[in-house]
Design an enzyme around this catalytic site. Structure first.
Site, mmCIF file in Angstrom:
data_model
loop_
_atom_site.group_PDB
_atom_site.id
_atom_site.type_symbol
_atom_site.label_atom_id
_atom_site.label_comp_id
_atom_site.label_asym_id
_atom_site.label_seq_id
_atom_site.Cartn_x
_atom_site.Cartn_y
_atom_site.Cartn_z
ATOM 1 N N ASP A 63 -0.408 1.651 -5.740
ATOM 2 C CA ASP A 63 0.037 2.939 -5.391
ATOM 3 C C ASP A 63 1.265 3.270 -6.519
ATOM 4 O O ASP A 63 2.304 3.646 -6.049
ATOM 5 C CB ASP A 63 0.890 3.173 -3.967
ATOM 6 C CG ASP A 63 -0.084 2.169 -3.022
ATOM 7 O OD1 ASP A 63 -1.315 2.487 -3.274
ATOM 8 O OD2 ASP A 63 0.377 2.071 -1.929
ATOM 9 N N GLU A 256 -6.774 9.473 1.665
ATOM 10 C CA GLU A 256 -5.204 9.538 1.648
ATOM 11 C C GLU A 256 -4.790 9.670 0.078
ATOM 12 O O GLU A 256 -5.540 10.361 -0.634
ATOM 13 C CB GLU A 256 -4.826 8.062 1.930
ATOM 14 C CG GLU A 256 -5.588 6.946 1.051
ATOM 15 C CD GLU A 256 -5.048 5.561 1.532
ATOM 16 O OE1 GLU A 256 -4.901 5.450 2.826
ATOM 17 O OE2 GLU A 256 -5.379 4.523 0.746
#
Length: 513
Positions: A63, A256
């Protein structure tokens, strides 16, 4: 700034501006792939122990959020560590602190700086555990960095897995390396809310100066809330924002990791999102809007909040020859060097086990009709060059990046335990085609059903714009962007292309002979 960084300044202008400015050198000899060693190994088991953390330059990245701040590119990422051992870390005085920090001057060699925080902020822990039966809040997810005046703002999230009990916090510092002072809560959610407070990404409207934060997950979709520029917190206390994107079967079909950028040349805002399970078929999609807060539309003009599956698809699990392949190629950070050059950073999970998390940085271009596409290969500091039509004649390995066809049983948008390896219908595999000197082409290519079909057709090259056109049967794939790059699988410098087919699926290629 080193030589590679200087070269990079002109690498990534929009395609309609390149016309020779993209290339630093030219040669009259017909190009052949040139042997060149990879800058680092993909398998990092040899340095995976806790005491080796300073060698994790491109390893254990998950991420990522990256931005050019001063002389360095700084990267912040989720504290996901292969083989993490808290007891061993404590014994060896490894300062685990839950947001990993790195920096680089060339986007190839990364220095691991350590962790941003000494502990998970107490307010976040209290919120999550109080609303999740004492569970969760064991690490920090998905940080996001943005400068403001003379300081830096670092957003982050703390959550309980598989629940909407989450907290997005904000910390500030006068240096991108910290120390960080906690400011407070931006958004917090629980089982009573429609949305889930994870994965923040912040954008400033170029016209109005308004600040907007995009966030969310498969729980209810992605949302956008207006922030107060002075505080970095919501303009209206308690505001959770408005819906931006969602999928119809949200409990199964994961959505997401919003990432929002603005392209001043195209005057468009681009919203990058991630579909499907993070360990396997994770893939990046993109939509665009005239406004920072949306609404956003996809390649076909469909609104991305209308629950359809949207395109373009930019990355997905793939495997070129001579490599075991990459899964989990999503949750991206997209950034510019401030001079019109764009990059995408994301994790890649080394197959077949898909547990080692390696940083992927790819060059990002914009097609003539204004859609972002990314390189089929990771960036390795390749010196740019100009190519001729004769350079392109040869054998190519190509991939058509498509969505997974295999249906899995998921829980909370993720794979079930023990299902972490890719299945046959989840790989984007390469095939080979030959571009012949007479302008014809032949070989194999996957169709929309992932079947390999024989192709015979024609190709042409727009030399000044560096765009390749391929036609076979009734299908035309136009405006494939040609550029120099590194072939990691064969350890050579070669010619690459990237672009989109007529349905918004990425098409990748590299010359191998």
């Amino acid at each position: 700034m080193n030589e590679n960084t200087d070269v990079m300044k002109n690498l990534f202008l929009p395609v309609f501006l390149i016309a020779g400015s993209l290339f630093a050198s030219c040669t009259s000899a017909v190009f052949k792939p040139i042997p060149s060693a990879n800058p680092w190994d993909d398998n990092y088991l040899s340095v995976a122990k806790m005491e080796n953390y300073r060698q994790w330059g491109t390893y254990n990245v998950h991420d990522p959020s990256c931005r050019k701040l001063g002389d360095y590119y700084y990267m912040y990422s989720t504290d996901a560590i292969f083989g993490e051992n808290q007891k061993e870390a404590k014994e060896k005085e490894v300062p685990l602190g839950y947001i990993q920090m790195r920096r680089s001057k060339d986007l190839v060699h990364w220095e691991f700086l350590g962790w941003a925080f000494p502990e998970i902020p107490e307010e976040a822990v209290r919120w999550v555990q109080a609303h999740a039966g004492g569970h969760g809040a064991t690490n920090i997810w998905a940080p996001y960095i943005i400068p403001y005046k003379d300081k830096y703002r670092l957003y982050y999230c703390v959550s309980a897995f598989g629940r909407k009990t989450s907290y997005i916090g904000l910390a500030e510092s006068v240096s991108p390396e910290g120390p960080w002072t906690q400011v407070g809560c931006t958004v917090k959610t629980d089982d009573s809310t429609a949305m889930n407070a994870i994965d923040p990404s912040v954008i400033v409207d170029e016209v109005t100066g308004k600040w907007w934060m995009h966030y969310g997950s498969f729980f209810g979709g992605l949302y956008c809330v207006e922030l107060n520029p002075e505080t970095g917190l919501p303009l209206k206390n308690g505001d959770l924002g408005h819906l931006v994107a969602r999928r119809a079967n949200y409990r199964k079909d994961n959505l997401e990791a919003p990432e929002i950028i603005y392209n001043p040349d195209l005057k468009q805002y681009y919203l990058f999102t991630s579909y499907d399970p993070l360990m396997t078929t994770y893939n990046v999609r993109v939509s665009r809007s005239d406004a920072a807060e949306g609404p956003f539309v996809d390649y076909s003009g469909k609104a991305v909040k209308d629950t359809t599956n949207n395109f373009p698809i930019l990355t997905a699990p793939y495997r070129f020859e001579n490599h075991q392949g990459w899964a989990g190629t999503a949750h991206c950070g997209v950034f510019s060097d401030g001079e019109g050059n764009y990059f995408m950073a994301h994790q890649g999970r080394l197959s077949p086990q898909n547990q080692l998390m390696v940083l992927h940085i790819r060059q990002l271009f914009f097609t003539p009709d204004g859609w972002p596409v990314v390189s089929p290969e990771r960036y390795a500091g390749t010196v740019p060059r100009k190519f001729t039509e004769a350079d392109l004649a040869g054998e190519w390995e190509i991939i058509r990046v498509q969505e997974p066809k295999y249906e899995r049983q998921l829980e909370a948008g993720q794979i079930l335990w023990g299902e972490g390896e890719l299945k046959d219908g989840e790989w984007n595999l390469s095939t080979r085609i030959s571009l012949l000197k007479d302008g014809t082409c032949k070989g194999e290519m996957t169709d929309d059903e992932w079947k390999i079909v024989q192709m015979n057709g024609n190709w042409s090259f727009l030399t000044e714009k560096h765009l390749l056109m391929v036609k076979f049967g009734k299908e035309e794939i136009n405006n494939l962007i040609i550029f120099a790059g590194h072939d990691w699988e064969n350890e050579t410098e070669t010619i690459l292309f990237t672009g989109l087919d007529s349905q918004g699926r990425s098409v990748w290629g590299k010359r191998i002979k």
